[in-house]
Design an enzyme around this catalytic site. Structure first.
Site, short mmCIF file in Angstrom:
data_model
loop_
_atom_site.label_atom_id
_atom_site.label_comp_id
_atom_site.label_asym_id
_atom_site.label_seq_id
_atom_site.Cartn_x
_atom_site.Cartn_y
_atom_site.Cartn_z
N LYS A 71 56.50 51.83 10.27
CA LYS A 71 57.91 51.46 10.23
C LYS A 71 58.38 51.17 8.81
O LYS A 71 59.46 51.63 8.40
CB LYS A 71 58.16 50.25 11.14
N THR A 73 57.04 52.21 6.04
CA THR A 73 56.98 53.47 5.31
C THR A 73 58.24 54.29 5.54
O THR A 73 58.84 54.84 4.61
CB THR A 73 55.73 54.27 5.73
#
Length: 556
Positions: A71, A73
């Protein structure tokens, strides 16, 4: 394949002053912490307060699985992609806690070519914010015990002290302790305990306070204990507010760093979403919204935790109105929720994906209950298969959610351009009609039932005798009109981490209720959730090291 830390260390960082300058932020607004980190002074927001607010986009996710969904990233990669498309975008994130960093999770600054840097500094101590919160928390603890030692003028009941000490590490042996051993000279002997700093009310207050005056007012309302007559004792009564605020003065200022592609990243405060409200600070988000066209922020764990608290606690308190939500999922997560064991998640399994889609479907429907447009993105892995991806796309679009694949781990901002384009289309064509899930003036039990049944899918709610007694006390104190913050396992929509997918007909078990009067919400503890985690059998700390020339290794 290069590790995240190696990719980060090979990046050529720009001086933070240049990152700010390129984004139109004058150096006079920065308080540098070395070449690559800075605090943002209050003057920036004050000078920009009349500027229009940017669009606000929340990135959230399905329930996390052992495979990891990425998430953070995606949040970083999406911001990089939007800047590549000419949209002035800032990413606003939480500060990583040392607890999971040394425990199970490792680094928490994104991954691959979508990271915030300097990665090692961000993960290890950063600008000292969380240490300041720990110190302020424990100053209050020491002043409580000192007050009792020197006559106890306030009549504090040592058996009814609710304020706990904190530290920013996982240490299960400190969950329940006895303090004051060794005779009268060492204070009054009593039971106590620690929680991890990111679960402390100090952290919650730092996330929600917008200035020093606000901070002091919220600190003053912290209920630390009750006297022998059952009356609350506050931090103001202990006369600790001024000193605590002084310790927190610099930590209240948001931190500015950069992504691998030099997109500005404001990182500030870091509560977990399974035991706290899981959002970065209001100051960070509001500052980002004054200097950008689009602000991308995130909330912890799955949408049932972080997103719900973002909407019902943070947005309500700060008057924020998000314009859209990006919901992160992976094919592997759907396989896992469909019953595939962890060691076989790289094998294609359309039937498992179909079964596991129930989890993603529930999160889409939940987000739509808040009146905001939803964009689903699959964080791409090389083991994904077109047949599975096509099925997910079709089902998401049937539910009224936009859909796009993200390849930001491998390609950075370039790999997020398709997602960014889809998001821009949604922001242009769909208007948010944001509204919180419940009226905070409702009775406590009714608010719990609304969240349990509407967001988790519970059939019923069971409250322990202790929880019911605390509800009665909160109502007598006149604090029942606060929003609720449910502490629940992140691995399931239910309070049982083993119930995957979209469980139905379960009972949500409420073990304990606490009031965070300073932060302004009521904490509802479910199942076996703990506010002080423990270390796993093989903690991540075993693999972290530093070379002779000072280079950190092992942070994933």
């Amino acid at each position: 394949m290069k590790s995240d830390i190696r990719i980060a260390q090979e990046c050529e960082l720009e001086p933070i002053v240049k990152v700010a300058e390129d984004f139109g932020i004058d150096e006079k607004y920065l308080e540098s912490y070395g070449r690559y980190k800075a605090k943002i002074s209050d003057e920036l927001y004050n000078d920009k307060k009349d500027c229009p607010d940017s669009k606000l986009v929340l990135v959230t996710a399905v329930n996390p699985t052992p495979a990891g969904e990425g998430k953070t990233t995606v949040t970083i990669g999406l911001a990089q992609a939007l800047n590549r498309l000419g949209k002035k975008t800032v990413v606003a994130l939480r500060e990583p806690s040392l607890g999971p960093c040394m425990g199970v999770k490792g680094g928490a600054a994104g991954g691959g070519y979508s990271q915030v840097v300097p990665m090692e500094d961000i993960n290890l101590h950063f600008t000292g914010d969380i240490h300041a919160m720990t110190t302020a928390n424990n100053l209050l603890s020491s002043m409580i015990d000192n007050h009792i030692m020197h006559g106890n003028r306030l009549g504090i009941d040592p058996d009814n002290i609710v304020w706990r000490r904190s530290m920013d590490l996982n240490d299960r042996t400190l969950r329940q302790i006895i303090v004051g051993l060794g005779g009268k000279k060492n204070g009054v002997t009593r039971e106590g305990g620690f929680m991890i700093t990111v679960a402390s009310e100090i952290m919650a207050i730092m996330c929600l306070a917008e200035n020093i005056r606000d901070l002091k007012e919220m600190l003053s309302k912290i209920i630390v204990a009750y006297d022998y007559n059952g009356n609350p004792i506050t931090a103001k009564d202990i006369k600790a507010v001024g000193a605590m605020a002084a310790l927190l003065k610099d930590a209240l200022k948001p931190n500015l760093v950069q992504t691998l592609e030099h997109t500005p990243a404001i990182i500030h405060c870091g509560p977990f979403a399974n035991i706290a409200h899981g959002c970065n600070s209001v100051k960070a988000t509001k500052t980002a919204m004054k200097i950008s066209d689009i602000t991308i922020t995130e909330a912890g764990f799955g949408a049932d935790l972080g997103a719900e608290k973002f909407f019902d606690i943070k947005c309500r308190k700060a008057g924020l109105k998000p314009d859209a939500a990006v919901l992160v999922a992976t094919v592997r997560a759907l396989r896992y929720n469909g019953g595939v064991p962890k060691d076989k998640l790289d094998e294609d399994d359309l039937e498992a994906v179909k079964k596991g889609f129930a989890n993603l479907k529930k999160h889409i429907e939940n987000l739509q209950k808040f009146g905001i447009p939803v964009v689903v993105t699959l964080n791409h892995f090389v083991t994904d298969h077109d047949e599975e991806t096509d099925y997910i796309r079709e089902k998401c679009e049937e539910l009224g959610a936009a859909f796009e694949i993200a390849e930001v781990w491998e390609k950075g901002g370039e790999g997020g351009e398709a997602l960014a384009t889809k998001l821009l289309e949604v922001l242009e064509t769909k208007k948010s009609k944001f509204k919180p899930l419940y009226d905070q003036e409702l009775p406590i039990k009714e608010k719990i039932e609304i969240v349990a049944k509407n967001i988790y899918g519970a059939k019923d709610v069971a409250l322990s005798k202790e929880a019911l007694a605390e509800i009665d006390r909160i109502e007598r104190l006149g604090l029942s009109n606060l929003p609720i913050c449910v502490a629940k396992t992140q691995y399931s929509l239910s309070d049982d981490p083993k119930l995957l997918g979209c469980p139905k007909d379960f009972t949500l078990n409420i073990r304990e209720i606490r009031v965070s009067a300073g932060a302004g919400f009521i904490v509802v503890l479910t199942g076996n959730i703990l506010t002080m985690p423990g270390l796993p059998a093989v903690p991540a700390a075993e693999n972290i090291d530093i070379t002779d020339d000072g280079k950190i290794t092992g942070l994933f």
